[in-house]
Design a protein around this motif. Structure first.
Motif, PDB file in Angstrom:
ATOM      1  N   SER A   1       6.932  13.376  64.271  1.00  0.00           N
ATOM      2  CA  SER A   1       5.771  13.098  63.411  1.00  0.00           C
ATOM      3  C   SER A   1       5.677  11.615  63.085  1.00  0.00           C
ATOM      4  O   SER A   1       4.586  11.042  63.088  1.00  0.00           O
ATOM      5  CB  SER A   1       5.856  13.908  62.124  1.00  0.00           C
ATOM      6  N   ALA A   2       6.814  10.998  62.818  1.00  0.00           N
ATOM      7  CA  ALA A   2       6.827   9.563  62.500  1.00  0.00           C
ATOM      8  C   ALA A   2       6.380   8.734  63.697  1.00  0.00           C
ATOM      9  O   ALA A   2       5.613   7.774  63.548  1.00  0.00           O
ATOM     10  CB  ALA A   2       8.214   9.129  62.045  1.00  0.00           C
ATOM     11  N   VAL A   3       6.824   9.104  64.891  1.00  0.00           N
ATOM     12  CA  VAL A   3       6.431   8.354  66.081  1.00  0.00           C
ATOM     13  C   VAL A   3       4.946   8.555  66.370  1.00  0.00           C
ATOM     14  O   VAL A   3       4.249   7.619  66.757  1.00  0.00           O
ATOM     15  CB  VAL A   3       7.315   8.712  67.296  1.00  0.00           C
ATOM     16  N   TRP A   4       4.441   9.773  66.160  1.00  0.00           N
ATOM     17  CA  TRP A   4       2.995   9.980  66.323  1.00  0.00           C
ATOM     18  C   TRP A   4       2.219   9.130  65.314  1.00  0.00           C
ATOM     19  O   TRP A   4       1.150   8.595  65.645  1.00  0.00           O
ATOM     20  CB  TRP A   4       2.621  11.458  66.177  1.00  0.00           C
ATOM     21  N   SER A   5       2.733   9.001  64.114  1.00  0.00           N
ATOM     22  CA  SER A   5       2.077   8.142  63.118  1.00  0.00           C
ATOM     23  C   SER A   5       2.044   6.696  63.602  1.00  0.00           C
ATOM     24  O   SER A   5       1.032   6.000  63.462  1.00  0.00           O
ATOM     25  CB  SER A   5       2.788   8.227  61.769  1.00  0.00           C
ATOM     26  N   VAL A   6       3.142   6.245  64.191  1.00  0.00           N
ATOM     27  CA  VAL A   6       3.181   4.892  64.755  1.00  0.00           C
ATOM     28  C   VAL A   6       2.151   4.774  65.878  1.00  0.00           C
ATOM     29  O   VAL A   6       1.468   3.749  66.002  1.00  0.00           O
ATOM     30  CB  VAL A   6       4.605   4.545  65.257  1.00  0.00           C
ATOM     31  N   HIS A   7       2.020   5.813  66.698  1.00  0.00           N
ATOM     32  CA  HIS A   7       1.035   5.808  67.779  1.00  0.00           C
ATOM     33  C   HIS A   7      -0.373   5.609  67.215  1.00  0.00           C
ATOM     34  O   HIS A   7      -1.138   4.788  67.734  1.00  0.00           O
ATOM     35  CB  HIS A   7       1.130   7.120  68.568  1.00  0.00           C
ATOM     36  N   PHE A   8      -0.704   6.344  66.161  1.00  0.00           N
ATOM     37  CA  PHE A   8      -2.028   6.190  65.555  1.00  0.00           C
ATOM     38  C   PHE A   8      -2.189   4.807  64.920  1.00  0.00           C
ATOM     39  O   PHE A   8      -3.238   4.181  65.058  1.00  0.00           O
ATOM     40  CB  PHE A   8      -2.289   7.302  64.531  1.00  0.00           C
TER      41      PHE A   8
ATOM     42  N   ALA B   1      -8.264  10.909  65.745  1.00  0.00           N
ATOM     43  CA  ALA B   1      -7.622  10.629  64.456  1.00  0.00           C
ATOM     44  C   ALA B   1      -8.419  11.244  63.300  1.00  0.00           C
ATOM     45  O   ALA B   1      -7.833  11.798  62.363  1.00  0.00           O
ATOM     46  CB  ALA B   1      -7.468   9.119  64.264  1.00  0.00           C
ATOM     47  N   PHE B   2      -9.744  11.166  63.380  1.00  0.00           N
ATOM     48  CA  PHE B   2     -10.562  11.737  62.300  1.00  0.00           C
ATOM     49  C   PHE B   2     -10.576  13.262  62.361  1.00  0.00           C
ATOM     50  O   PHE B   2     -10.557  13.923  61.317  1.00  0.00           O
ATOM     51  CB  PHE B   2     -11.980  11.166  62.327  1.00  0.00           C
ATOM     52  N   VAL B   3     -10.623  13.824  63.550  1.00  0.00           N
ATOM     53  CA  VAL B   3     -10.599  15.284  63.656  1.00  0.00           C
ATOM     54  C   VAL B   3      -9.274  15.824  63.131  1.00  0.00           C
ATOM     55  O   VAL B   3      -9.220  16.890  62.519  1.00  0.00           O
ATOM     56  CB  VAL B   3     -10.854  15.723  65.125  1.00  0.00           C
ATOM     57  N   ARG B   4      -8.209  15.068  63.316  1.00  0.00           N
ATOM     58  CA  ARG B   4      -6.889  15.484  62.826  1.00  0.00           C
ATOM     59  C   ARG B   4      -6.680  15.142  61.354  1.00  0.00           C
ATOM     60  O   ARG B   4      -5.859  15.756  60.690  1.00  0.00           O
ATOM     61  CB  ARG B   4      -5.790  14.821  63.654  1.00  0.00           C
ATOM     62  N   GLY B   5      -7.383  14.090  60.859  1.00  0.00           N
ATOM     63  CA  GLY B   5      -7.154  13.654  59.491  1.00  0.00           C
ATOM     64  C   GLY B   5      -5.782  13.029  59.324  1.00  0.00           C
ATOM     65  O   GLY B   5      -5.024  13.412  58.431  1.00  0.00           O
ATOM     66  N   VAL B   6      -5.433  12.081  60.165  1.00  0.00           N
ATOM     67  CA  VAL B   6      -4.088  11.501  60.168  1.00  0.00           C
ATOM     68  C   VAL B   6      -3.893  10.489  59.042  1.00  0.00           C
ATOM     69  O   VAL B   6      -4.844   9.985  58.460  1.00  0.00           O
ATOM     70  CB  VAL B   6      -3.781  10.807  61.527  1.00  0.00           C
ATOM     71  N   ASP B   7      -2.615  10.204  58.777  1.00  0.00           N
ATOM     72  CA  ASP B   7      -2.238   9.147  57.845  1.00  0.00           C
ATOM     73  C   ASP B   7      -1.969   7.875  58.638  1.00  0.00           C
ATOM     74  O   ASP B   7      -1.298   7.914  59.671  1.00  0.00           O
ATOM     75  CB  ASP B   7      -0.964   9.521  57.066  1.00  0.00           C
ATOM     76  N   LEU B   8      -2.475   6.758  58.136  1.00  0.00           N
ATOM     77  CA  LEU B   8      -2.230   5.461  58.753  1.00  0.00           C
ATOM     78  C   LEU B   8      -1.362   4.635  57.822  1.00  0.00           C
ATOM     79  O   LEU B   8      -1.518   4.681  56.603  1.00  0.00           O
ATOM     80  CB  LEU B   8      -3.547   4.726  59.026  1.00  0.00           C
ATOM     81  N   LEU B   9      -0.469   3.882  58.404  1.00  0.00           N
ATOM     82  CA  LEU B   9       0.428   2.995  57.661  1.00  0.00           C
ATOM     83  C   LEU B   9       1.196   3.746  56.577  1.00  0.00           C
ATOM     84  O   LEU B   9       1.540   3.193  55.543  1.00  0.00           O
ATOM     85  CB  LEU B   9      -0.342   1.820  57.062  1.00  0.00           C
ATOM     86  N   GLY B  10       1.409   5.026  56.807  1.00  0.00           N
ATOM     87  CA  GLY B  10       2.215   5.829  55.893  1.00  0.00           C
ATOM     88  C   GLY B  10       1.514   6.275  54.634  1.00  0.00           C
ATOM     89  O   GLY B  10       1.950   7.203  53.990  1.00  0.00           O
ATOM     90  N   SER B  11       0.412   5.630  54.252  1.00  0.00           N
ATOM     91  CA  SER B  11      -0.194   5.998  52.974  1.00  0.00           C
ATOM     92  C   SER B  11      -1.713   6.102  53.003  1.00  0.00           C
ATOM     93  O   SER B  11      -2.302   6.713  52.126  1.00  0.00           O
ATOM     94  CB  SER B  11       0.206   4.986  51.901  1.00  0.00           C
ATOM     95  N   LEU B  12      -2.355   5.501  53.971  1.00  0.00           N
ATOM     96  CA  LEU B  12      -3.814   5.532  54.060  1.00  0.00           C
ATOM     97  C   LEU B  12      -4.225   6.753  54.867  1.00  0.00           C
ATOM     98  O   LEU B  12      -4.055   6.795  56.085  1.00  0.00           O
ATOM     99  CB  LEU B  12      -4.342   4.249  54.726  1.00  0.00           C
ATOM    100  N   GLY B  13      -4.745   7.748  54.199  1.00  0.00           N
ATOM    101  CA  GLY B  13      -5.117   8.983  54.879  1.00  0.00           C
ATOM    102  C   GLY B  13      -6.569   8.960  55.321  1.00  0.00           C
ATOM    103  O   GLY B  13      -7.459   8.671  54.525  1.00  0.00           O
TER     104      GLY B  13
END
Length: 184
Positions: A44-51, A109-121
């Motif tokens: 999950s952390a690596v996918w967050s880095v990918h986004f 990213a929007f369809v998934r609703g991901v978090d960016l930079l750990g805190s910006l959803g």
């Protein structure tokens, strides 16, 4: 015709290599993460880095396009014949694929609703059923980009090692002009 040994300007070189590095890093993560890292917090952390890197990549692509349109050093054409037309077509395909990948990645990213930079959803927008097709098309575009980028890199190496001209040298970092300037 021997191309000029005058390098591209510093920002064009920086943006070119930043784009290349991000493309490779993002492709490697997107291609191999699922197979190499078991489900869990690390994946999950690596996918967050990918986004996160994907959104940085989007900014770099916009900056690169703006630089090509508004500034930067225009260098003479190395070969005005069919090779120049092939080079122009290759660059056009690179840009089309770069924009397709960025557009599909942002939509995903929007369809998934991901978090960016750990805190910006990002808000989850749209039908979650689009996740799989968006991921599929994003991956296909990324693989096509890697094929075209490999062709582009191979052409640069042929210029350098077979034809012994200055095409590759012009985009390498740290090159100086004949007058000793840094190509700003």
């Amino acid at each position: 015709m021997q191309p000029s040994k005058t390098p591209y300007d510093r920002w064009t070189i920086v943006l070119h290599w930043l784009t290349a590095g991000l493309v490779l890093a993002l492709w490697l993560i997107g291609t191999f993460l699922e197979d190499l890292v078991p489900k869990g917090a690390v994946r999950s952390a690596v996918w967050s880095v990918h986004f996160d890197l994907g959104f940085l990549f989007a900014g770099v692509i916009v900056a690169l396009l703006a630089r090509r349109r508004t500034g930067g050093r225009r260098l003479p054409v190395a070969d005005p014949g069919p090779l120049h037309r092939l080079a122009k077509a290759t660059h056009a395909m690179l840009y089309v694929l770069l924009f397709a990948i960025v557009g599909l990645g942002i939509a995903n990213a929007f369809v998934r609703g991901v978090d960016l930079l750990g805190s910006l959803g990002l808000p989850q927008v749209g039908d979650r059923e689009w996740r799989k097709p968006l991921t599929h098309w994003h991956g296909l575009a990324a693989n096509a980009l890697m094929v075209v980028a490999l062709f582009h890199a191979t052409a640069a190496l042929i210029h350098h090692y077979v034809w012994h001209d200055a095409v590759l040298v012009r985009i390498l970092p740290g090159r100086r002009t004949a007058s000793g300037g840094d190509g700003r």
